[in-house]
Design an enzyme around this catalytic site. Structure first.
Site, mmCIF file in Angstrom:
data_model
loop_
_atom_site.group_PDB
_atom_site.id
_atom_site.type_symbol
_atom_site.label_atom_id
_atom_site.label_comp_id
_atom_site.label_asym_id
_atom_site.label_seq_id
_atom_site.Cartn_x
_atom_site.Cartn_y
_atom_site.Cartn_z
ATOM 1 N N HIS A 3 55.912 112.877 32.927
ATOM 2 C CA HIS A 3 56.651 112.027 32.016
ATOM 3 C C HIS A 3 55.718 111.652 30.863
ATOM 4 O O HIS A 3 54.497 111.754 30.985
ATOM 5 C CB HIS A 3 57.126 110.771 32.763
ATOM 6 N N ASP A 54 59.381 102.720 27.072
ATOM 7 C CA ASP A 54 59.814 104.055 27.485
ATOM 8 C C ASP A 54 61.099 104.412 26.763
ATOM 9 O O ASP A 54 62.187 104.055 27.220
ATOM 10 C CB ASP A 54 60.008 104.117 28.999
ATOM 11 N N CYS A 68 61.503 113.513 27.496
ATOM 12 C CA CYS A 68 60.480 112.493 27.295
ATOM 13 C C CYS A 68 59.470 112.843 26.215
ATOM 14 O O CYS A 68 59.067 111.990 25.426
ATOM 15 C CB CYS A 68 59.764 112.223 28.615
#
Lengths: 661, 328
Positions: A459, A475, A415
């Site tokens: 994250h 995302d 991430c």
């Protein structure tokens, strides 16, 4: 010989040393490694020295050590006050006390000091397992105190194993018996509304979200399985894909590190948030992080007490979270945020460092030229990630142009890399964008009906500002690895996860987390407020200090009274069962009018009964039985004695017509 | 040092006053008949110095836990406090229902140590780390059910005559040394201290004029007679041949030629002070006894003997021990 100045036996010294180890070890695990090693070496050295030679340590050895440790602490921490340096110094001083311990008076001083050091370990970590271990250490302390009692010379010859086992058993027993009174005091002892003296803040050693994202910062979190916070929803839990726990928002990029401008926390009115549809209410119990962040689902509608909501919608507590913090929050899963962007924000959201990552810049500008619309550029970026990139926790190291290296070289990461590269591309393409860090997902414990979010759920994602829609969450990691969002970091990492995150172990830990939560809920978070409401079921709405003190005194008196009764009760039943049964028989006969004279033996008593109006076959048999049991054999059999006692119990003596009922 | 001594003196004076004024508290008032059973009416409890210091530490821990609003730390403090304060019950039980059944003293001459054994009895619970303190002399012991419960103490015995043991303090700080639990025992007991023996005493006085030459039946050189065997007789004195002719074992008794029987006369020891005379006579009694002589002790008001053997020796030493002092 004075018992207090007598030299300690090896067993006594061993138990005192063990107590000190138990007190110091919880601190040493946390203190700087070299310092811990030094303290531990001194402790072991002293023990070995005492076992081998037993010579007193001369002052010229002790004095430099006494000076050395404060100097080390000051060198490392800058001062000797506050929790961290204070505890470091206390550990060293406790071990120094052991160095000079020779008599039981010294040993008792050690135990006193060790109790304090042990208690202070809980100021740093109040997890259930840790606390239970420290509670168990108390049994060791009590065992050492018991062993310090003087013994006759012949008792000293026993093997130390047996002696220590006895001591530990006695200590554990004393501790177990103390539980009711301890709980009673714990619950009713009035809490302080505000601290008596300021709790100095310390530099943090805890892992947790920071206000910057440099390569590796999130990686540290991903391998940490400790819980970050726990959430219980007022209603049903939203779908996993919506579980984005918003933390610090990072705007500023210097080529390697994303960071956050400080003043966004203050400018909390420079935003417009429209909620669409339902809002979600939930309670968060945030583990101490020593940082200011509070976590909330995208998008928090308002700030909890003692916190502010920044312009970037991140929640910031007014004081660092140094204890387990509970708050209620409300979020809107569907929202419209900042449909207009002011000049300052736009400038920040488009800021890029010059002379970094030329290839990425060129790619973004090409997209912008060829594709035109913002949506198309975003889609191009997502397609790029989806088609050519891999999700792994073992990302290769990146060089000076980190984004270029990632996008055109290694093409693998997690991430941190994806959000960073994505935001960079967006900005280079002229789309305002920012990095959002926080947590995603969590484990839902269906037994306790709550969600536990671990540090490993950390994250990072991105937000882009689109004209007419405001800030929209993007995302990029989900483009590469949809499992990351659907199943969590663990599932996405596959075989690259460390061994202790293996499925079954994590599953076990997730199940067991319920106990941790109970502990946090019931014990750690027990507050003055909760204490006040404790008596609501009994008609006292808000118990004040006087009520609490009265109840504390009343209930502990009751408990102590129970113990006093147990202590002072007449020792019935401790004597010989045969005598007890005979005494009972005599009492029965005395009630019926035939009291045995003090000097009367059983046989002459039986003769007197035989000529009285109480005479009966059963009674004569019983008296004969007693005589044969008592005098015919040295040790009457237990079964016969029991049978005799039973017959005595069954006998009904009546002055008119005595008979066996 | 001087101030300390003054304070100590004041303190002991205060204690004496308290004991006079509050006899029920300290059991000084009169000796009691044995057995003495300790119960809650006569057991006292106070925290020890360690107990007070430990309480102070607990208080600091409590304040720390409250200040940091740390509930686990508070729970730990509560646990330790509850466990340590509840030890007062165990401490009490350590000496509750301990019974002093008997006291026995060994024979002792003035100047030696008087050995007293205290016989305690307990019910089924074993007791640990009990301590008795008599006249400042402390002894640690354990009591287990089924053992003899015998505790030996040694006291100085500077003077002849009856010696009381003084008050016996039975106490314990078991289990954790936080509470001092004690009781006073003042049993009706006195030990007879024989007079001290004169060092380097002259040999026994010459033959008493009225003493006959006599033979005594003691193990000597020539066989005098045979008698029945007693279990305490040494095996080598058994007359095996003679026994074979009888149903029972027979033992050889030898006779020793005894030259004399002596008179130990108090009034003949002129030119010595009273205690010195007593010391010399006591020594002579012991010498005569070990020399297997018959002896007579002539005291101002009594005459003992002639006689021989442990009983006679005891009677003589007892009379000597109980002779009134010089000032009387």
């Amino acid at each position: 010989m004075n018992a207090a100045s007598a030299r300690l036996t090896p067993t006594q010294f061993g138990l005192v040393s063990a107590s000190i180890v138990a007190a110091v070890l919880p601190h040493l695990l946390r203190l700087p490694l070299a310092y811990s090693a030094l303290v531990l070496a001194l402790l072991i050295g002293r023990w070995v020295q005492r076992q081998r030679s037993g010579v007193r340590i001369p002052a010229w050895v002790k004095l430099p050590l006494v000076v050395l440790f404060p100097v080390l602490v000051i060198l490392h921490y800058g001062n000797i006050f506050g929790r961290e340096p204070g505890s470091a110094l206390a550990c060293a001083m406790l071990v120094m006390k052991l160095v000079e311990t020779e008599t039981s008076r010294d040993a008792r001083a050690c135990i006193c000091f060790a109790s304090f050091v042990l208690m202070s370990a809980l100021l740093f970590d109040s997890g259930l397992g840790f606390a239970l271990l420290l509670f168990a250490a108390l049994a060791l302390f009590l065992a050492a105190m018991r062993e310090l009692e003087p013994r006759p010379a012949d008792a000293r010859k026993r093997a130390w194993r047996g002696v220590v086992r006895d001591d530990l058993r006695a200590g554990t027993f004393a501790l177990a018996v103390a539980v009711p009174l301890a709980l009673c005091v714990f619950v009713f002892f009035p809490r302080l509304g505000s601290p008596l003296w300021g709790a100095p803040t310390d530099t943090s050693v805890r892992t947790g979200l920071g206000d910057r994202m440099a390569p590796g910062t999130i990686q540290d979190l991903l391998i940490d399985d400790s819980p970050a916070f726990r959430v219980s929803f007022d209603d049903a839990m939203p779908p996993r894909a919506q579980l984005y726990w918003r933390g610090p928002v990072l705007w500023y990029f210097d080529g390697t590190t994303w960071s956050r401008p400080e003043y966004f926390a203050i400018r909390n009115n420079a935003h417009t948030l429209q909620t669409i549809g339902v809002t979600l209410g939930y309670d968060v119990a945030l583990e101490p992080s020593d940082r200011h962040w509070l976590l909330a689902l995208d998008m928090p509608v308002e700030a909890p007490d003692n916190a502010v909501r920044g312009a970037d919608m991140s929640l910031v507590s007014r004081s660092p979270v140094d204890h387990l913090l509970s708050y209620h929050a409300t979020s809107a899963p569907n929202y419209r945020l900042d449909t207009t962007l002011d000049r300052e924000q736009r400038r920040l959201a488009l800021q890029l460092p010059a002379a970094f990552n030329p290839q990425a810049r060129e790619l973004a500008q090409r997209w912008r030229r060829e594709l035109g619309s913002d949506e198309a550029v975003i889609k191009a970026a997502f397609d790029l990630f989806h088609n050519e990139f891999f999700y792994t926790l073992n990302a290769p190291l990146l060089g000076h142009d980190s984004i270029d290296d990632f996008l055109f070289g290694t093409k693998r990461g997690f991430c941190e890399h994806f959000s960073s590269a994505f935001t960079f591309l967006m900005r280079a393409a002229g789309i305002p964008a920012r990095v959002v860090t926080g947590y995603q997902g969590g484990y839902f414990n269906s037994v306790g009906n709550y969600l536990v979010v671990r540090q490993s759920d950390a994250h990072a994602w991105a937000e882009v500002w689109l004209d007419g829609r405001g800030w929209v969450r993007m995302d990029p990691t989900s483009a590469v690895s949809p499992q990351r969002v659907e199943l969590g970091a663990r599932a996405a990492a596959g075989a690259s996860a460390p061994w202790y995150q293996s499925d079954w172990l994590l599953g076990l830990r997730n199940q067991f987390d319920l106990v941790n939560r109970l502990w946090n809920d019931v014990v750690v978070q027990f507050s003055a407020l909760r204490q006040q409401n404790l008596l609501a079921p009994f008609g006292i709405d808000k118990a004040d200090y006087a009520d609490l003190v009265a109840i504390l005194i009343g209930s502990s008196t009751l408990l102590l009274g129970l113990f006093a009764w147990w202590t002072l009760r007449s020792p019935r039943g401790t004597g010989d069962p045969l005598d007890a049964a005979y005494a009972r028989l005599c009492r029965k006969l005395a009630r019926a009018g035939a009291a045995r004279a003090p000097a009367e033996g059983p046989q002459s008593f039986a003769q007197r009964i035989a000529v009285s109006n109480l005479n009966s076959r059963a009674l004569t048999d019983l008296l004969d039985q007693y005589v044969s049991l008592r005098y015919a054999s040295a040790l009457p059999s237990t079964t016969a004695v029991r049978a005799f006692a039973r017959s005595v119990g069954a006998l009904r003596v009546n002055a008119k017509s005595p008979a066996l009922a | 040092v001087n101030a300390q001594a003054t304070i100590a003196a004041q303190w002991s004076r205060l204690l004496e006053l308290a004991e006079r004024r509050l006899p029920a508290l300290t059991r000084l008032k009169r000796a009691e008949a044995l057995p003495i059973l300790l119960n809650r009416h006569r057991i006292y409890v106070l925290p020890t110095r360690f107990g007070l210091v430990f309480s102070a530490v607990l208080l600091v821990m409590l304040l720390g836990a409250l200040n940091y609003n740390n509930n686990p730390a508070l729970l730990l403090t509560c646990l330790l406090a509850a466990a340590s304060y509840q030890s007062v019950f165990q401490a009490f039980r350590a000496i509750d229902r301990v019974e002093l059944r008997a006291l026995r003293a060994e024979a002792c001459h003035a100047g030696d140590k008087l050995r007293i054994s205290l016989h305690f009895h307990i019910d089924t619970r074993p007791r640990r780390s009990l301590r008795v303190s008599v006249e400042g002399i402390e002894t640690v012991f354990d009591l287990t059910p089924g053992s003899d419960g015998c505790v030996r103490i040694e006291l100085p015995a500077p003077q002849r005559g009856w010696r009381r043991s003084g008050r016996i303090r039975l106490y314990s700080e078991y289990p954790f040394g936080l509470f001092h639990v004690w009781s006073w025992l003042n049993p009706e007991f006195a030990a007879l201290i024989y007079p001290g023996l004169e060092e380097n005493a002259p040999p026994l006085p010459p033959n008493g004029a009225d003493a006959d030459q006599q033979a005594t039946r003691r193990s000597g050189d020539e066989l005098a007679m045979l008698r029945n065997y007693h279990p305490t007789d040494p095996l080598r004195s058994i007359a095996w041949k003679a026994s074979a002719r009888h149903d029972t074992l027979l033992v050889k008794e030898f006779e020793q030629r005894r030259g004399r029987e002596i008179l130990l006369n108090f009034s003949l020891l002129g030119g010595m002070d009273r205690e010195a005379r007593i010391a010399r006579l006591a020594r002579w009694v012991c010498m005569a006894e070990s020399a297997q002589m018959r002896y007579t002790l002539q005291l101002p008001e009594r005459r003992l003997g002639p006689g021989h053997g442990p009983d006679h020796r005891h009677a003589c030493l007892r009379e000597l021990a109980l002779l009134p002092g010089a000032a009387v």
